[in-house]
Design a protein around this motif. Structure first.
Motif, mmCIF file in Angstrom:
data_model
loop_
_atom_site.group_PDB
_atom_site.id
_atom_site.type_symbol
_atom_site.label_atom_id
_atom_site.label_comp_id
_atom_site.label_asym_id
_atom_site.label_seq_id
_atom_site.Cartn_x
_atom_site.Cartn_y
_atom_site.Cartn_z
ATOM 1 N N PRO A 189 7.703 72.565 7.438
ATOM 2 C CA PRO A 189 6.992 72.073 8.628
ATOM 3 C C PRO A 189 7.088 73.004 9.833
ATOM 4 O O PRO A 189 6.142 73.089 10.621
ATOM 5 N N VAL A 190 8.221 73.685 9.969
ATOM 6 C CA VAL A 190 8.376 74.611 11.091
ATOM 7 C C VAL A 190 7.425 75.792 10.942
ATOM 8 O O VAL A 190 6.733 76.193 11.888
ATOM 9 N N LYS A 191 7.368 76.356 9.735
ATOM 10 C CA LYS A 191 6.453 77.470 9.483
ATOM 11 C C LYS A 191 4.998 77.030 9.646
ATOM 12 O O LYS A 191 4.169 77.782 10.176
ATOM 13 N N HIS A 192 4.705 75.821 9.169
ATOM 14 C CA HIS A 192 3.320 75.347 9.250
ATOM 15 C C HIS A 192 2.864 75.266 10.699
ATOM 16 O O HIS A 192 1.748 75.683 11.047
ATOM 17 N N LYS A 193 3.710 74.723 11.552
ATOM 18 C CA LYS A 193 3.337 74.628 12.966
ATOM 19 C C LYS A 193 3.249 76.003 13.597
ATOM 20 O O LYS A 193 2.379 76.271 14.428
ATOM 21 N N GLN A 194 4.133 76.913 13.191
ATOM 22 C CA GLN A 194 4.125 78.268 13.728
ATOM 23 C C GLN A 194 2.868 79.024 13.319
ATOM 24 O O GLN A 194 2.250 79.713 14.134
ATOM 25 N N PHE A 195 2.478 78.885 12.059
ATOM 26 C CA PHE A 195 1.356 79.657 11.533
ATOM 27 C C PHE A 195 -0.001 78.976 11.718
ATOM 28 O O PHE A 195 -1.019 79.647 11.798
ATOM 29 N N CYS A 196 -0.007 77.637 11.749
ATOM 30 C CA CYS A 196 -1.283 76.900 11.773
ATOM 31 C C CYS A 196 -1.478 76.055 13.025
ATOM 32 O O CYS A 196 -2.541 75.450 13.197
ATOM 33 N N GLY A 197 -0.453 75.955 13.852
ATOM 34 C CA GLY A 197 -0.599 75.265 15.128
ATOM 35 C C GLY A 197 -0.401 73.769 15.109
ATOM 36 O O GLY A 197 -0.446 73.134 16.163
ATOM 37 N N VAL A 198 -0.189 73.172 13.918
ATOM 38 C CA VAL A 198 -0.018 71.723 13.832
ATOM 39 C C VAL A 198 1.087 71.387 12.836
ATOM 40 O O VAL A 198 1.412 72.175 11.947
#
Length: 297
Positions: A189-198
């Motif tokens: 989830p941390v990477k997802h928010k970092q890479f995709c903004g959500v």
């Protein structure tokens, strides 16, 4: 329903990579994600915007003559986009099509007419129509209207989605969708928010519910070197796919720079200039296959 309107930025005929057979792909405008590797940056905003393709510019200055918003101050540059009201005068005056308006309003009826021109090709190839974007379910009512009228005309339907929306929108679309291409960008989830903004909690929850619904789903993951292709990332991805009920096929997609020129045309900085595309995904596939994940060949 046929007068229902939505915002699109392209209708691509004879598509071969957006589902089975020969297809027509409708690209809808608007997306709640901001993936760093997005190859359709013109799909992000839910409004028309101006694109300037500097390599096409012949320096004639006609855009400068017709611009009333003072956003163009030199004949070979689109200078201040904050002043641009996207009136389209400059694009209309440009003989080289260096300036283009991205995004237009279209009705369900108009799109259906365009799609039905190629119905014989769908029938002979097992093809159909695909909604893409952007995020088609960002315009959920428009997408549902399109899918419903496509099914009424005996067309195979596919939806390419990030899954970032409330479940009721996916559930409604599922009534008239034969195939979902469902993006799983990264599990962490941390990477997802970092890479995709959500945050990706809703995406993963919707993936589970969609798998339980019985609809045909192909999960898709773009492999971005150094970002989401580590051994840990691959193991988490494989474990998640295997945890889903029903048929579970994963399509790994090579990262490419094809969309980088679009960023320049929109006046946006491309964030992954230092990442080089790979020639194959043999190592990543080997890891996932060893876990028992079925891959799309």
């Amino acid at each position: 329903m046929e007068n229902t309107k939505g915002l699109i930025f392209d209708i691509q005929r004879f598509s071969l990579h957006d589902g089975p057979g020969i297809r027509t792909t409708i690209f809808l405008k608007g997306c709640p994600l901001k993936c760093m590797w997005c190859h359709n940056p013109e799909s992000r905003l839910h409004n028309p915007e101006i694109a300037f393709y500097r390599t096409k510019c012949i320096g004639c200055g006609r855009c400068l003559q017709v611009c009333t918003s003072e956003s163009i101050t030199h004949r070979d540059e689109h200078n201040d986009r904050t002043k641009c009201n996207v009136c389209g005068e400059c694009a209309g005056a440009c003989p080289a099509e260096a300036l283009q308006i991205i995004g237009r309003t279209a009705t369900v009826s108009e799109i259906l007419d365009a799609v039905l021109r190629d119905k014989p090709f769908y029938e002979t190839s097992g093809g159909g129509v695909t909604l893409s974007g952007g995020e088609p379910l960002y315009q959920s009512e428009f997408s549902y209207s399109l899918l419903k009228v496509f099914k009424a005309n005996d067309l195979h339907t596919a939806v390419q989605t990030s899954g970032f929306c409330t479940w009721d929108k996916i559930e409604k679309a599922a009534e008239v969708t034969d195939l979902f291409h469902y993006d799983i960008k990264v599990i962490d989830p941390v990477k997802h928010k970092q890479f995709c903004g959500v945050d990706n909690t809703m995406i993963l929850d919707n993936a589970r519910q969609l798998a339980e619904s019985g609809n045909e789903v192909i999960y898709r993951t773009p492999m971005i070197p150094g970002l989401n292709d580590t051994l840990e990332d691959l193991k988490h991805l494989g474990e998640f796919i295997l945890s889903l009920p029903g048929k579970r096929k994963l399509d790994l997609m090579l990262y490419h720079h094809i969309g980088s020129s679009k960023y320049d045309a929109l006046g946006i900085e491309y964030p992954l200039t230092d990442i080089k595309p790979e020639n194959n995904l043999d190592e990543q596939k080997e890891v996932l296959l060893s876990l028992g994940v079925e891959l799309v060949s």
